[in-house]
Scaffold this active site. Structure first.
Site, short mmCIF file in Angstrom:
data_model
loop_
_atom_site.label_atom_id
_atom_site.label_comp_id
_atom_site.label_asym_id
_atom_site.label_seq_id
_atom_site.Cartn_x
_atom_site.Cartn_y
_atom_site.Cartn_z
N GLN A 136 9.09 -3.31 16.99
CA GLN A 136 9.72 -4.24 15.97
C GLN A 136 11.19 -3.41 15.19
OE1 GLN A 136 7.93 -6.61 12.59
NE2 GLN A 136 8.57 -4.58 11.28
N HIS A 189 4.01 1.29 2.14
CA HIS A 189 5.09 0.62 1.61
C HIS A 189 6.02 1.49 0.44
CE1 HIS A 189 2.69 -3.04 3.11
NE2 HIS A 189 3.68 -3.12 3.89
N HIS A 212 0.84 -1.23 0.12
CA HIS A 212 0.02 -0.04 -0.06
C HIS A 212 0.94 1.33 0.12
CE1 HIS A 212 0.96 0.11 4.42
NE2 HIS A 212 0.37 -0.86 4.46
N VAL A 231 2.69 6.51 7.29
CA VAL A 231 1.83 7.15 6.27
C VAL A 231 0.24 6.87 6.74
CG1 VAL A 231 1.19 7.05 3.76
CG2 VAL A 231 3.49 6.44 4.58
N LYS A 261 5.51 2.86 12.49
CA LYS A 261 4.33 2.36 12.95
C LYS A 261 4.38 1.10 14.00
CE LYS A 261 -0.08 0.76 11.58
NZ LYS A 261 0.04 -0.93 11.32
#
Length: 273
Positions: free
Chosen positions: A150, A34, A31, A173, A146
């Site tokens: 991680q 990415h 999306h 985003v 986001k």
């Protein structure tokens, strides 16, 4: 653009490359979030490699592995349009063996927040990324803010395994209404998308309070919880950039994170202050 489906094909491609390589690891269903990672990668490197692999080792029993959105043809088209040099689309049986060594994320970083809800998830993330980094040998890797926890855990692995890789954090985003882009947003109907907006709106409220000089995390959390009603909130957390718990906001070194369920779909969001 090269479409690579086996580790041998990727090794052969990488062996022929002498230029600086940038790598964007994804689970596909690409999306706009990415796309922003890929564009930055292309801007900062001579060769761009993208992987689209739904990694089974980072899903727990009962999670959405079988339902996770997949659209290989669309992913390939997006990468072609962006002039990516190679896309890597392996199958799980190409990538894993039964008796291979395991990597464990440090408990101080992985047993909290996402890791508390999804034990073992980050071990699976590190397992696949260690393989992908060894195959692609990138100078730069691009990951979104986001997934802040991680990001921190991956940077920890890169540092402690002496990998000569820069792990670049890229901005979240969002849709025009503020909803953070996620492949799992496809699970939401229009009414649920309106409820999902409560995550970003609660974080905006937190930012507004901090901008007005509020640093008390209890005050901020109370205001966020009010906005998040009636969602089932998994957690609201306040950490510094090293993912250590904080007792008050320090502008320039704080992250506020939220996880909540919209019906059965679990969503995460955060803001870096």
């Amino acid at each position: 653009m090269e479409i690579l489906r086996t580790t041998d094909e990727l090794r052969k491609f990488r062996a022929a490359v002498s230029q600086k390589v940038g790598f964007v690891p994804t689970m596909g269903a690409l999306h706009a979030g990415h796309i922003s990672l890929i564009k930055r990668c292309k801007d900062e490197n001579e060769i761009t490699i993208v992987s689209t692999f739904v990694n089974p080792t980072q899903f727990l029993a009962g999670e959405d592995l079988d339902k996770y959105p997949k659209n290989e043809a669309a992913d390939i088209k997006i990468c072609e349009n962006l002039e990516v040099d190679a896309i890597f689309i392996p199958k799980a049986d190409e990538f894993y063996e039964d008796d291979e060594p395991k990597i464990s994320a440090p408990k101080s970083l992985s047993a909290i927040l996402e890791g508390a809800t999804r034990p073992g998830h980050f071990d699976g993330v590190l397992q696949v990324l260690n393989k992908l980094f060894n195959l692609t040998k990138p100078k730069n890797v691009y990951m979104g803010k986001k997934d802040a926890q991680q990001l921190t855990i991956v940077r920890n692995m890169v540092q402690n395994f002496f990998m000569d890789i820069n792990v670049n954090a890229c901005e979240i985003v969002r849709e025009n209404d503020g909803l953070a882009l996620s492949s799992r947003n496809i699970y939401l109907d229009e009414e649920q998308k309106m409820l999902a907006l409560k995550l970003s709106r609660s974080l905006l409220k937190a930012k507004n309070l901090v901008d007005a000089s509020e640093t008390d995390i209890n005050v901020i959390k109370t205001a966020m919880l009010k906005i998040l009603e009636p969602l089932k909130v998994d957690y609201i957390a306040f950490v510094d950039r090293n993912f250590k718990e904080i007792s008050k906001i320090e502008v320039g070194n704080s992250i506020i994170l939220v996880a909540a369920y919209v019906d059965k779909t679990r969503l995460i969001d955060n803001i870096w202050l």
